[in-house]
Write a protein that holds these residues in place. Sequence first.
Motif, PDB file in Angstrom:
ATOM      1  N   ILE A  66       0.835  -1.204   0.000  1.00  0.00           N
ATOM      2  CA  ILE A  66       0.000   0.000   0.000  1.00  0.00           C
ATOM      3  C   ILE A  66       0.866   1.248   0.000  1.00  0.00           C
ATOM      4  O   ILE A  66       0.594   2.227  -0.714  1.00  0.00           O
ATOM      5  N   LEU A  67       1.945   1.228   0.785  1.00  0.00           N
ATOM      6  CA  LEU A  67       2.854   2.377   0.836  1.00  0.00           C
ATOM      7  C   LEU A  67       3.495   2.618  -0.526  1.00  0.00           C
ATOM      8  O   LEU A  67       3.590   3.761  -0.995  1.00  0.00           O
ATOM      9  N   PRO A 110       0.950   3.318 -10.439  1.00  0.00           N
ATOM     10  CA  PRO A 110       0.695   2.180  -9.545  1.00  0.00           C
ATOM     11  C   PRO A 110       0.024   1.011 -10.276  1.00  0.00           C
ATOM     12  O   PRO A 110      -0.768   1.214 -11.195  1.00  0.00           O
ATOM     13  N   GLU A 121       2.361   1.642  -3.503  1.00  0.00           N
ATOM     14  CA  GLU A 121       1.352   2.078  -4.467  1.00  0.00           C
ATOM     15  C   GLU A 121       0.972   3.538  -4.254  1.00  0.00           C
ATOM     16  O   GLU A 121       0.647   4.249  -5.215  1.00  0.00           O
ATOM     17  N   HIS A 122       1.014   3.978  -3.014  1.00  0.00           N
ATOM     18  CA  HIS A 122       0.649   5.364  -2.705  1.00  0.00           C
ATOM     19  C   HIS A 122       1.641   6.345  -3.317  1.00  0.00           C
ATOM     20  O   HIS A 122       1.262   7.449  -3.735  1.00  0.00           O
ATOM     21  N   HIS A 123       2.909   5.959  -3.408  1.00  0.00           N
ATOM     22  CA  HIS A 123       3.945   6.860  -3.905  1.00  0.00           C
ATOM     23  C   HIS A 123       4.330   6.590  -5.363  1.00  0.00           C
ATOM     24  O   HIS A 123       5.098   7.360  -5.934  1.00  0.00           O
ATOM     25  N   LEU A 155      -4.781   3.266  -5.621  1.00  0.00           N
ATOM     26  CA  LEU A 155      -5.546   3.223  -4.375  1.00  0.00           C
ATOM     27  C   LEU A 155      -6.823   4.052  -4.444  1.00  0.00           C
ATOM     28  O   LEU A 155      -7.758   3.813  -3.670  1.00  0.00           O
ATOM     29  N   HIS A 156      -6.861   5.015  -5.367  1.00  0.00           N
ATOM     30  CA  HIS A 156      -8.074   5.838  -5.441  1.00  0.00           C
ATOM     31  C   HIS A 156      -9.278   5.027  -5.907  1.00  0.00           C
ATOM     32  O   HIS A 156     -10.423   5.442  -5.716  1.00  0.00           O
TER      33      HIS A 156
END
Length: 280
Positions: A7-8, A16, A10-12, A20-21
């Motif tokens: 998750i971290l 991705p 993919e967030h940055h 995550l959106h």
Amino acid sequence: LLTGLFILAEHHAEEPILPLHLFSNSIFSTVAVVMLLLGSMMFGASAFLPLFLQVCTGASATNSGLLLLPLMVGVTVTSIGAGRITAITGRYKIFPIIGTGLGVIGVAGLSQMTPDTSRVFSSASMLVLGLGMGMTMPTVVLAVQNAVDWKDLGVATGATTFFRSLGGAVGLAAYGAVMTARLNTELPQRLPPGTTFDTALLQSPSAIRSLPAPVGNAVIDSLSTAITAIFLVGIPVMAAAFLLSFFIKELPLRETSHLAAGTEATGEVDLEVAAAAIGG
């Protein structure tokens, strides 16, 4: 730990793998969980039903595969039928609700199987489960495709398939643990006193069927109870999918896939804009 790191990352990430959106879209989030649950049951049934048919009913390896045809026929028939009806009416929410409801009934039927269960009953239960799966899985994928932005169409479609596969992986491990735990409880109670049993024989249905009657019957009955316990656990799993299906919002179906940004949903695309987009 790895999920948190994923998750971290993919967030940055600029591009991705799983944006995550997407999870802010209620339809995508709901369908992801539904597919996770359906995948666990679909893969679980496909893995453990042949074992039951071979060991508990004496079917050969080939015949146990053929006996799964009602499950596959059900999936095929309703996936095609639900798709055609959706294309004609533009309505799709009812199919996941009916489909998961049929899934609950089918799994409940499979949970009642014994070595003496008739082929008609087991085949009918598999058919009902297949009808439910076929009615649900393609439809919820369509619901996601219809709900996300056109730029996320590919990744959203792939993500729903991923969650189904993830559910299968987790489900197989969980159901296997349920079967093993129940088998370890049942075998000592059913085997004649002083009898030892090599659990490696569980890998050979023909070897189990050739055991002396008192031992063989104890093993068959124990394995039957252990496998049907999987489907008992599967009932609340399918029931959860049934309840979640009510929360899948129904949106009007799009008439175009929006090949170019700014194209209106009329079914027509500006060829110059489309060509420039493809060339870019």
